[in-house]
Motif scaffolding. Structure first.
Motif, mmCIF file in Angstrom:
data_model
loop_
_atom_site.group_PDB
_atom_site.id
_atom_site.type_symbol
_atom_site.label_atom_id
_atom_site.label_comp_id
_atom_site.label_asym_id
_atom_site.label_seq_id
_atom_site.Cartn_x
_atom_site.Cartn_y
_atom_site.Cartn_z
ATOM 1 N N ALA A 1 0.850 -1.194 0.000
ATOM 2 C CA ALA A 1 0.000 0.000 0.000
ATOM 3 C C ALA A 1 0.877 1.233 0.000
ATOM 4 C CB ALA A 1 -0.917 0.003 1.227
ATOM 5 N N GLY A 2 0.543 2.172 -0.881
ATOM 6 C CA GLY A 2 1.302 3.420 -0.977
ATOM 7 C C GLY A 2 1.743 3.675 -2.406
ATOM 8 N N ILE A 3 2.387 4.802 -2.601
ATOM 9 C CA ILE A 3 2.808 5.204 -3.937
ATOM 10 C C ILE A 3 4.279 4.856 -4.122
ATOM 11 C CG2 ILE A 3 3.107 7.174 -5.491
ATOM 12 C CD1 ILE A 3 0.822 8.561 -3.920
ATOM 13 N N ALA A 4 4.578 4.083 -5.179
ATOM 14 C CA ALA A 4 5.968 3.701 -5.439
ATOM 15 C C ALA A 4 6.807 4.961 -5.628
ATOM 16 C CB ALA A 4 6.045 2.815 -6.679
ATOM 17 N N GLU B 1 3.949 14.337 -22.621
ATOM 18 C CA GLU B 1 4.696 13.498 -21.680
ATOM 19 C C GLU B 1 3.706 12.904 -20.686
ATOM 20 O OE1 GLU B 1 7.972 15.995 -20.008
ATOM 21 O OE2 GLU B 1 7.395 17.155 -21.770
ATOM 22 N N VAL B 2 3.854 11.623 -20.442
ATOM 23 C CA VAL B 2 2.929 10.928 -19.543
ATOM 24 C C VAL B 2 3.723 10.296 -18.407
ATOM 25 C CG1 VAL B 2 1.208 9.085 -19.354
ATOM 26 C CG2 VAL B 2 1.376 10.403 -21.474
ATOM 27 N N HIS B 3 3.269 10.533 -17.208
ATOM 28 C CA HIS B 3 3.875 9.880 -16.046
ATOM 29 C C HIS B 3 2.756 9.193 -15.269
ATOM 30 C CE1 HIS B 3 7.121 9.362 -13.102
ATOM 31 N NE2 HIS B 3 6.155 9.416 -12.211
ATOM 32 N N VAL B 4 2.906 7.892 -15.032
ATOM 33 C CA VAL B 4 1.846 7.145 -14.339
ATOM 34 C C VAL B 4 2.370 6.648 -12.995
ATOM 35 C CG1 VAL B 4 0.305 5.158 -14.446
ATOM 36 C CG2 VAL B 4 0.760 6.477 -16.515
ATOM 37 N N LEU B 5 1.669 6.974 -11.934
ATOM 38 C CA LEU B 5 2.061 6.523 -10.595
ATOM 39 C C LEU B 5 1.722 5.043 -10.420
ATOM 40 C CD1 LEU B 5 0.752 9.303 -8.173
ATOM 41 C CD2 LEU B 5 2.923 9.191 -9.399
ATOM 42 N N GLU B 6 2.501 4.365 -9.595
ATOM 43 C CA GLU B 6 2.078 3.049 -9.094
ATOM 44 C C GLU B 6 1.467 3.326 -7.731
ATOM 45 O OE1 GLU B 6 5.271 0.146 -8.988
ATOM 46 O OE2 GLU B 6 6.019 0.935 -10.897
ATOM 47 N N ASN B 7 0.144 3.205 -7.663
ATOM 48 C CA ASN B 7 -0.573 3.573 -6.441
ATOM 49 C C ASN B 7 -1.201 2.316 -5.848
ATOM 50 O OD1 ASN B 7 -1.902 5.046 -4.449
ATOM 51 N ND2 ASN B 7 -3.680 5.424 -5.768
ATOM 52 N N TYR B 8 -0.509 1.704 -4.885
ATOM 53 C CA TYR B 8 -0.993 0.445 -4.302
ATOM 54 C C TYR B 8 -1.958 0.733 -3.160
ATOM 55 C CZ TYR B 8 2.793 -1.332 -7.097
ATOM 56 O OH TYR B 8 3.615 -1.622 -8.156
#
Lengths: 182, 785
Positions: B12-15, B722-729
């Motif tokens: 859980a949380g943002i990488a 430009e695209v930035h995608v978070l890993e949001n667990y």
């Protein structure tokens, strides 16, 4: 006020020939060299090249989206030049050399096709065959295009999914990889 | 299935920020905790799409490419009037036209608002046609041309009726009535309370209001206010609406370009009184939907009726003008917003009055954007539908929230300026989402937000401006959703679902998820989708496909693997619980045996084993459940930054650059996600600058019902993106994945509008921002009377 009759604004009867039933002028024999193979076939005078490729030669890779030369989804190469096949009557191009998406790959994918795959220059894919035909033609005439030249070559193509950035990257990449070839 | 519940510790949380663990109580049939993407082999990789080869070689079969033996071709007769009554209709001359095999008259059209107590009408006479293009009848013949020619032989007596096209004219008490009776209220995702209707105005709906906005505004230290207008946008799928209906004694098969095979099956079964098991819906490659191919329409019912009557397959493909006029659209809106704040930036009250028009349909609301995105105790939203004599609107990528965000994010921008706060600083005060906070931080840094100058301060003719806006969209999960995984005796693996790939790449995503679980590669997984003969999957709308289907896909793979281990344990002189699978190999606990997956499958005593898993609830529960879907407790965010140049002599707005930071839970295929974000942004730019349905006020005809005068963004207008995608667990499901399609478009138009304001110091409150509109706003064009 009561009006009579049907004046549908959407009437569209461009192909008057009905096979087996006498409606309109009959089919005319022509020959086309399609993807390197000579094909003799009868075509209705009103049939577009796009319709003949799809309906008579079963080459359904060529897509019809707007059917009036606005989106370029139906792009094929006519004697080497990319054209909207929905804007060309088949009867007009008797004897011509036609290249469609089905003839682009040899034993392996064309570098443009491979680059489309690698760069995910595809979403729904309906505009993709037309885009690939224009991009292949571009790299033949301009092996090392600038980004602006690529954008110009794609200028007539509509992609509703928004693949343009990946298409441009794919074409520039394909140009680079072919640069390294002998 | 076991009812046992266990406790799992999930990431859980943002990488890149902080990933910890969260404990969840989950069912025993759920696959074990999945590590963050950095430690996975297939999930999180930019796998090439599995149907890409077919698409780049022209081999992919779209519905328009389907040809069946004996197939007939259908065309539809449509109303030439914006409003008329059918006095008499005679299909006789058409029935005996050359090549005609069946004629069908549409007596009770669907896909529009339904009048509650209209007198029942029997037969076509008396039916009211309510827009140019309203379908009347359909003919199946041996060629499209024969069908078209026969349409002209249908004899109709029309009584033209007064009509109204303009939304302001339609609101007046003495305006011609589009519907004579009150229509049934529809509400997305909840029970409908019947709303009042006066003339052409249905509503207002004030159900999203809370607190006391009037009191809040009275107590505000600063108030900003504005009226915003958005236009009708059409979907413009490159593949038109298309189907081949094949009615046979044993059942109905429909090949259709659709966003929801299982939904089409259910709708057809209900409409025709057929058992679900007698209806099959199939789609292979699918050429775009964007909301417009979600449900059955009059075209679908007509083709089925024609097939039934002619006892032959019937193909019906809409022409491009029919697409533009009668396949749905994004409704127009008018929004009046007042927002009050304290000098420290606290949002004290917001009051929105909105009305919009979806033609003869309902659904012209402004979504859940303003009511959900920022902290604000006193909030009122009153929204109404206004009927006009135009083709029905329907869902289009982020319905409601796209026009809603265009207005609200400009008001927030305006508020920031009035408070002398940076737009990002104001959002730090009013936006409690930790995910968007991180997105703003990343975006501002990468975009170079600090370059932003005061509004209108750029010198010269070509003025540069920077702007930003935020996205908000509910995270939806289709709970009526299942997936099957089969392991065959030669070690091959199939994943099966009725889900359709509309271009988003769900098939590739399924292959990645199943391959990860079975220790294989995505290329080794055979993906069978787009057919209701497989377990019913989710729709491809509402940004819910990946969120709904990947957890049951992974769980089915896990359960199928358990069955495989149970089946082969005796052949290894052990018990299933002593077998473990690692990197594609199955090992005994004592280390004496190690066999690969294929060898294990060969030991099966049957040709195949498999498991079907259904979507279980999010581990932390859902926020709200309604019918076949649910709202997750989390929402989807996103922040976009735009850089524009405005030519103050020509009025042309040029997008130089867009930077987007988004979240979709656990990203499964970053490259496909990037593609979808590109699509959202480019459609958003196109909406902001170019697109608009134009109706002729005198005739009700659409003047740009094509793809050249209905202007769409082309490659030369595409900016650098430009695209930035978070890993949001979040520890919510077996994959923890959510959607991206809709969040990607919501912030684009307001980010552009805010950038244009920053460039020229004049606010563009009406879409599209054409050169004429910009020049007019700059006072360089005479106002049109």
């Amino acid at each position: 006020m009561v009006m009579r009759g049907n004046t549908s604004p959407h009437a569209r009867s461009r192909t008057p020939c009905v096979t087996g039933e006498a409606v309109g002028p009959g089919a005319v024999p022509i020959t086309l060299e399609v993807n390197g193979i000579l094909r003799a076939l009868p075509v209705c005078p009103g049939a577009t090249l796009a319709e003949v490729l799809r309906d008579q030669l079963q080459l359904t890779g060529t897509k019809i989206a707007c059917d009036r030369g606005a989106c370029s989804a139906c792009t094929v190469r006519l004697n080497g030049t990319p054209v909207c096949s929905c804007m060309v009557l088949a009867i007009e191009v008797n004897g011509a050399k036609i290249d469609t998406i089905e003839g682009v790959a040899g034993e392996t994918l064309h570098p443009v096709q491979a680059a489309f795959l690698e760069h995910d220059a595809i979403q729904c894919g309906f505009c993709t065959p037309g885009l690939i035909m224009s991009c292949v033609a571009l790299l033949e005439s301009t092996p090392h295009p600038s980004e602006e030249e690529v954008k110009a070559a794609l200028g007539g193509h509509l992609c509703r999914c928004g693949t343009y950035p990946h298409v441009i990257a794919a074409v520039l990449h394909a140009a680079q990889t072919s640069k390294r070839r002998p | 299935m076991s009812d046992k519940i266990g406790v799992r510790s999930l990431p859980a949380g943002i990488a890149g920020v902080s990933v910890g663990q969260i404990e969840r109580r989950v069912g025993a049939d759920e696959a074990p905790a999945l590590a963050p993407n950095a430690r996975l082999r297939c999930i999180g990789q930019p796998t090439a799409r599995i149907n890409g080869h077919a698409k780049v070689t022209g081999q992919a079969t779209y519905t328009v490419d389907v040809k069946l033996p004996g197939m007939l071709h259908a065309r539809i007769l449509r109303s030439p009037y914006p409003h008329a009554r059918i006095l008499a209709l005679d299909t006789g001359p058409a029935e005996c036209a050359p090549g005609v095999r069946a004629v069908h008259v549409i007596e009770h059209p669907i896909g529009r608002a339904i009048e509650i107590d209209a007198a029942p009408q029997s037969g076509p006479a008396g039916r009211e046609l309510r827009y140019v293009g309203d379908p009347i009848a359909a003919i199946a013949a041996i060629t499209p041309a024969a069908a078209q020619a026969a349409l002209e032989r249908i004899r109709i007596e029309y009584q033209p009726l007064p009509f109204v096209i303009d939304i302001e004219a339609a609101r007046k008490a003495d305006a011609p009535r589009v519907f004579d009776h009150t229509v049934r209220t529809e509400v997305f995702g909840g029970p409908a309370t019947q709303l009042p209707q006066h003339g052409n105005v249905h509503g207002p709906d004030a159900s999203a209001s809370r607190g006391d906005a009037a009191a809040g505004l009275a107590g505000a230290e600063v108030i900003v206010e504005g009226e915003f207008r958005t236009q009708v946008q059409t979907h413009c799928c490159l593949e038109p609406h298309a189907l081949v209906a094949d009615w046979r004694d044993e059942g109905l098969t429909v090949y259709i370009s659709t966003q929801f095979t299982a939904g089409i099956r259910a709708e057809l079964a209900a409409a025709l009184g057929l058992p679900l098991a007698r209806v099959r819906v199939v789609v292979d490659a699918m050429g775009g939907g964007f909301g417009s191919k979600s449900r059955i329409g009059n075209d679908v019912l007509a083709a089925v009726a024609l097939s039934r009557a002619a006892l032959a397959p019937v193909r019906l493909v809409l022409a491009r003008d029919e697409e533009q006029i009668d396949s749905g659209n994004r409704p127009a809106t008018v929004q009046h917003i007042r927002a009050g704040a304290r000098r420290d930036g606290t949002l004290t009250a917001v009051a929105i009055e909105a009305y919009g028009t979806a033609g003869v349909a309902l659904g012209a609301g402004v979504g859940n954007f303003a009511q959900s995105i920022y902290d604000c105790r006193d909030f009122s939203l009153e929204q109404s539908d206004v009927f006009i004599n135009a083709g029905p609107g329907c869902a289009m990528r982020a319905p409601g929230n796209v026009p809603g965000a265009f207005a609200y994010e400009q008001i927030i921008d305006e508020l920031a300026e009035r408070l002398a706060l940076d737009p990002l600083a104001l959002r730090e005060r009013i936006d409690s989402s930790p995910v968007r906070r991180e997105e703003r931080r990343i975006g501002a840094e990468r975009f170079g937000w600090s370059r932003r100058q005061p509004p209108g301060s750029a010198p010269g003719v070509h003025k540069r401006g920077l702007g930003m806006a935020q996205s908000h969209w509910p995270a939806l999960v289709h709970t009526n959703c299942a997936c099957e995984v089969r392991i065959l005796r030669d070690g091959s693996v199939e994943v099966r679902s009725s889900v359709q790939d509309i271009g988003t790449g769900i098939g590739t995503v399924l292959a990645q998820v199943v391959a990860e679980e079975l220790g294989l590669t995505p290329g080794e997984i055979v993906v069978r989708i787009g057919d209701t003969n497989f377990p019913a999957g989710p729709p491809s709308y509402g940004s819910r496909t990946t969120a709904s289907l990947t957890p049951p896909a992974r769980n089915a793979a896990y359960q199928a693997l358990r069955k495989l281990l149970a089946a082969i344990a005796p052949t290894l002189d052990t018990t299933p619980e002593k077998l473990t699978m690692r990197n594609g190999r199955i090992n005994t606990a004592d280390g004496r045996h190690s066999i690969d997956f294929r060898e294990a499958a060969r030991r099966l005593s049957t040709e195949q084993i498999g498991a079907v898993a259904s979507r279980s609830d999010d581990y932390g529960g859902f926020g709200r459940r309604t019918g076949d879907f649910a709202f997750a407790r989390n929402a989807l965010g996103g922040v976009q930054f735009a850089e524009v140049t405005v030519d103050t002599e020509t009025g042309r707005v040029r997008l130089e650059r867009v930077l987007a930071v988004h979240d979709c839970g656990r990203p499964i295929n970053p490259r496909q996600i990037e593609s979808q974000v590109h699509g959202g942004i480019l459609q958003g730019i196109s909406y902001a600058l170019f697109e608009e349905r134009i109706l002729d006020a005198h005739t009700g005809h659409m003047l740009n019902a094509n793809l050249e005068q209905y202007r769409i963004l082309r490659s030369r207008e595409a900016p650098a993106i430009e695209v930035h995608v978070l890993e949001n667990y979040q520890g919510n499901s077996a994959t923890d994945a959510y959607g991206i399609a809709e969040p990607a478009i919501i912030a684009t138009a307001p980010a552009i509008a805010n950038a244009v304001y920053n460039a020229i110091g004049v606010r563009m409150r009406t879409l599209p921002m054409t050169p004429a509109a910009v020049l007019s706003a700059l006072g360089r064009l005479p106002q049109r009377s």
